[in-house]
Design an enzyme around this catalytic site. Structure first.
Site, PDB file in Angstrom:
ATOM      1  N   CYS A 131      57.963  46.346  71.794  1.00  0.00           N
ATOM      2  CA  CYS A 131      58.625  46.959  72.957  1.00  0.00           C
ATOM      3  C   CYS A 131      57.866  46.622  74.240  1.00  0.00           C
ATOM      4  CB  CYS A 131      58.697  48.466  72.736  1.00  0.00           C
ATOM      5  SG  CYS A 131      59.320  49.367  74.153  1.00  0.00           S
ATOM      6  N   CYS A 134      57.447  49.528  76.654  1.00  0.00           N
ATOM      7  CA  CYS A 134      56.416  50.514  76.280  1.00  0.00           C
ATOM      8  C   CYS A 134      55.015  49.974  76.551  1.00  0.00           C
ATOM      9  CB  CYS A 134      56.493  50.861  74.791  1.00  0.00           C
ATOM     10  SG  CYS A 134      58.136  51.094  74.168  1.00  0.00           S
ATOM     11  N   ASP A 135      54.754  48.718  76.183  1.00  0.00           N
ATOM     12  CA  ASP A 135      53.377  48.214  76.151  1.00  0.00           C
ATOM     13  C   ASP A 135      53.064  47.127  77.169  1.00  0.00           C
ATOM     14  OD1 ASP A 135      53.018  49.902  73.959  1.00  0.00           O
ATOM     15  OD2 ASP A 135      53.747  48.372  72.568  1.00  0.00           O
TER      16      ASP A 135
END
Ligand SMILES: Cc1cc2nc3c(=O)[nH]c(=O)nc-3n(C[C@H](O)[C@H](O)[C@H](O)COP(=O)(O)OP(=O)(O)OC[C@H]3O[C@@H](n4cnc5c(N)ncnc54)[C@H](O)[C@@H]3O)c2cc1C
Length: 256
Positions: A131, A134-135
């Site tokens: 993701c 997300c990261d």
């Protein structure tokens, strides 16, 4: 504890199914292994969910979860490990408990496909993420690589181009560039259905076989959302399946 219906999975399909079951006057328990909302949880700016243009996945999941609370629907956070058919109905076992019910709705969705063994070995100790939203921020100004060739891979690349110093793009069988500090994987998704392979028919890719009526090969087990054999895997079709599977389960219980 005995319930009329147990819903496995609190994604959009599972939460919708629970709303319909509860509103029909039946008792229902939702079992979720990770977090309510499922795979949409990290998406920002959804443009095709009717009535809430640009809503984030987290907000959408939160709103539906709040609706469950208002209707008095129970949600437990544990992973379902086995489902057994009994003379009375079904026994559903999680890692730390056991429940019984008259009917089951499987709404277990899909998870990202993992790197091949060769590429995982190649990645070594480098970070592997599924993701970018997300990261991605963790790799600001650093070189990264995106693995995959579909639309999701393109989306991840576009997102990372604003953050990373360089974004490599490789396919699922190519070597990982030596200087990439993180590997973002976007090589498709696979259904979370291994634990029900002896309960219901799966197709060759692991999707639970059912038509638009959401009825599986096992009497009393229904399926909703992305884990079903279907053409379009989207939020609205997941919600649609949730209502159909719930009505089918209610009908099954009435005839029993
Ligand atoms: C990055 C991304 C962006 C997307 N964008 C859009 C978009 O803009 N518009 C759109 O319409 N669709 C979009 N989609 C598709 C959409 O998210 C899915 O179609 C939809 O969320 C599927 O819902 P579901 O409830 O069937 O499954 P999921 O959301 O996958 O939910 C399944 C749930 O079941 C749980 N579960 C699995 N196994 C077990 C178990 N054994 N025990 C207990 N719980 C279990 C999982 O933890 C999960 O919470 C997107 C998907 C992704 C990945």
């Amino acid at each position: 504890m005995k319930y009329d219906v147990i819903v496995v999975g609190a994604g959009i399909a599972g939460m919708t199914a629970a709303i319909y079951v509860k509103r029909a006057g039946k008792s229902v328990l939702v079992l979720e292994s990770v977090i309510h909302g499922g795979q949409i949880i990290n998406t920002i700016g959804i443009e095709n969910w009717p009535g809430d243009y640009g809503v984030s996945g987290a907000d959408l999941a939160g709103k539906i979860y709040e609706q469950l609370g208002k209707l008095g629907i129970e949600v437990e956070y544990s992973e379902v490990e086995t489902i057994e058919k009994t003379s009375e109905g079904f026994t559903v076992k999680t890692d730390d408990d056991e429940y019984s019910c008259g009917a089951v709705i499987l709404a277990v969705g899909t998870e990202p496909r993992r790197l091949s063994e060769k590429q995982a070995a190649d990645a070594g100790k480098r970070a592997v993420s599924y993701c970018a939203t997300c990261d991605g921020a963790l790799y600001k100004g650093k070189p990264v690589v995106v693995v995959g060739s579909g639309n999701t891979a393109k989306h991840e690349m576009k997102y990372l181009e604003n953050i990373a110093s360089k974004v490599y793009h490789i396919h699922h069988d190519e070597p990982i560039p030596k200087d990439a500090e993180a590997v973002f994987v976007a090589i498709g998704r696979t259904p979370n259905t291994k634990f029900v392979k002896d309960l219901v028919d799966l197709n060759s890719e692991g999707y639970i076989v059912a038509e638009e009526d959401c009825i599986t090969s096992c009497s009393g087990v229904f399926v909703a959302g992305d884990c079903r054999t279907k053409q379009v895997r989207q939020l609205v079709t997941a919600a649609g399946d949730g209502s159909v599977a719930a009505e089918a389960a209610i009908d099954y219980l009435a005839k029993k």
